[in-house]
Design a protein around this motif. Sequence first.
Motif, PDB file in Angstrom:
ATOM      1  N   ILE A   9       0.842  -1.199   0.000  1.00 59.74           N
ATOM      2  CA  ILE A   9       0.000   0.000   0.000  1.00 59.74           C
ATOM      3  C   ILE A   9       0.877   1.250   0.000  1.00 59.74           C
ATOM      4  N   GLY A  10       1.943   1.250   0.810  1.00 59.15           N
ATOM      5  CA  GLY A  10       2.867   2.385   0.823  1.00 59.15           C
ATOM      6  C   GLY A  10       3.529   2.590  -0.532  1.00 59.15           C
ATOM      7  N   LEU A  11       3.939   1.491  -1.164  1.00 60.03           N
ATOM      8  CA  LEU A  11       4.546   1.581  -2.495  1.00 60.03           C
ATOM      9  C   LEU A  11       3.531   2.051  -3.536  1.00 60.03           C
ATOM     10  N   LEU A  12       2.297   1.575  -3.422  1.00 56.90           N
ATOM     11  CA  LEU A  12       1.240   2.007  -4.340  1.00 56.90           C
ATOM     12  C   LEU A  12       0.957   3.496  -4.165  1.00 56.90           C
ATOM     13  N   TYR A  13       0.959   3.966  -2.925  1.00 54.96           N
ATOM     14  CA  TYR A  13       0.761   5.393  -2.651  1.00 54.96           C
ATOM     15  C   TYR A  13       1.828   6.207  -3.391  1.00 54.96           C
ATOM     16  N   ALA A  14       3.082   5.796  -3.248  1.00 52.72           N
ATOM     17  CA  ALA A  14       4.180   6.508  -3.913  1.00 52.72           C
ATOM     18  C   ALA A  14       4.029   6.440  -5.433  1.00 52.72           C
ATOM     19  N   ALA A  15       3.663   5.274  -5.943  1.00 54.48           N
ATOM     20  CA  ALA A  15       3.508   5.122  -7.389  1.00 54.48           C
ATOM     21  C   ALA A  15       2.360   5.981  -7.924  1.00 54.48           C
ATOM     22  N   LEU A  16       1.246   6.015  -7.216  1.00 52.81           N
ATOM     23  CA  LEU A  16       0.109   6.827  -7.663  1.00 52.81           C
ATOM     24  C   LEU A  16       0.433   8.312  -7.653  1.00 52.81           C
ATOM     25  N   CYS A 106       2.886   0.792   6.935  1.00 46.22           N
ATOM     26  CA  CYS A 106       2.762   1.540   5.674  1.00 46.22           C
ATOM     27  C   CYS A 106       3.439   2.913   5.755  1.00 46.22           C
ATOM     28  N   ASP A 107       3.239   3.618   6.842  1.00 45.35           N
ATOM     29  CA  ASP A 107       3.710   5.002   6.953  1.00 45.35           C
ATOM     30  C   ASP A 107       5.221   5.167   6.787  1.00 45.35           C
ATOM     31  N   GLY A 117      12.741  12.640  -1.619  1.00 40.43           N
ATOM     32  CA  GLY A 117      12.316  13.793  -2.397  1.00 40.43           C
ATOM     33  C   GLY A 117      11.019  13.597  -3.155  1.00 40.43           C
ATOM     34  N   GLY A 118      10.283  12.537  -2.836  1.00 38.46           N
ATOM     35  CA  GLY A 118       8.986  12.301  -3.480  1.00 38.46           C
ATOM     36  C   GLY A 118       9.065  12.118  -4.987  1.00 38.46           C
ATOM     37  N   PRO A 119      10.015  11.299  -5.462  1.00 43.83           N
ATOM     38  CA  PRO A 119      10.159  11.158  -6.914  1.00 43.83           C
ATOM     39  C   PRO A 119       9.019  10.368  -7.547  1.00 43.83           C
ATOM     40  N   SER A 120       8.789  10.636  -8.822  1.00 46.52           N
ATOM     41  CA  SER A 120       7.824   9.823  -9.563  1.00 46.52           C
ATOM     42  C   SER A 120       8.504   8.513  -9.943  1.00 46.52           C
ATOM     43  N   VAL A 121       7.719   7.530 -10.315  1.00 46.49           N
ATOM     44  CA  VAL A 121       8.277   6.251 -10.756  1.00 46.49           C
ATOM     45  C   VAL A 121       9.196   6.488 -11.951  1.00 46.49           C
ATOM     46  N   ALA A 122       8.797   7.374 -12.851  1.00 42.29           N
ATOM     47  CA  ALA A 122       9.639   7.688 -14.016  1.00 42.29           C
ATOM     48  C   ALA A 122      10.980   8.262 -13.578  1.00 42.29           C
ATOM     49  N   ASP A 123      10.997   9.121 -12.551  1.00 41.63           N
ATOM     50  CA  ASP A 123      12.250   9.685 -12.023  1.00 41.63           C
ATOM     51  C   ASP A 123      13.154   8.578 -11.488  1.00 41.63           C
ATOM     52  N   ILE A 124      12.569   7.646 -10.759  1.00 43.83           N
ATOM     53  CA  ILE A 124      13.339   6.548 -10.175  1.00 43.83           C
ATOM     54  C   ILE A 124      13.958   5.689 -11.275  1.00 43.83           C
TER      55      ILE A 124
END
Length: 141
Positions: A9-16, A106-107, A117-124
């Motif tokens: 869920i944490g990973l999905l949050y970041a991906a979304l 999750c947190d 730095g809150g990167p997008s999946v594309a940034d990663i």
Amino acid sequence: MSILGPVLIGLLYAALNSFIPSRHRRPFNALMVAGAGAAYLSGGAFGPLELAFTTVMTVVAFRGLSSWRWIGVGWLLHTAWDVAHHLRGEPLLPFAHDSSFGCAICDPVIALWCFAGGPSVADIIRRRVNRDSAGRIPSSG
């Protein structure tokens, strides 16, 4: 409760969050951490401390408007609050006994993403490709 579910869920949050334009991603996440700070208010398990925690989280979220680090700190503070509620037997969702435990798993995943730095999946992916290609020896020919 499985640990894998909350981690996913944490990973999905970041991906979304990748779908949120980068200029709006940090303010959005500051609002999310502010909301998380008020998540337990209706239960009142810790009485006036619930209000104090919400106040602290509001200050942290405000600082998060200009700093990913503060948003990460907010998620770690919320993790501690999740653990306290889980140990007290006052879960985040009264109908889901282990909801605070799951939230406490999750947190920190979200916090790590914020500290990065809150990167997008594309940034990663882009960083990974650049790092991998930088280490290669160019072929002659």
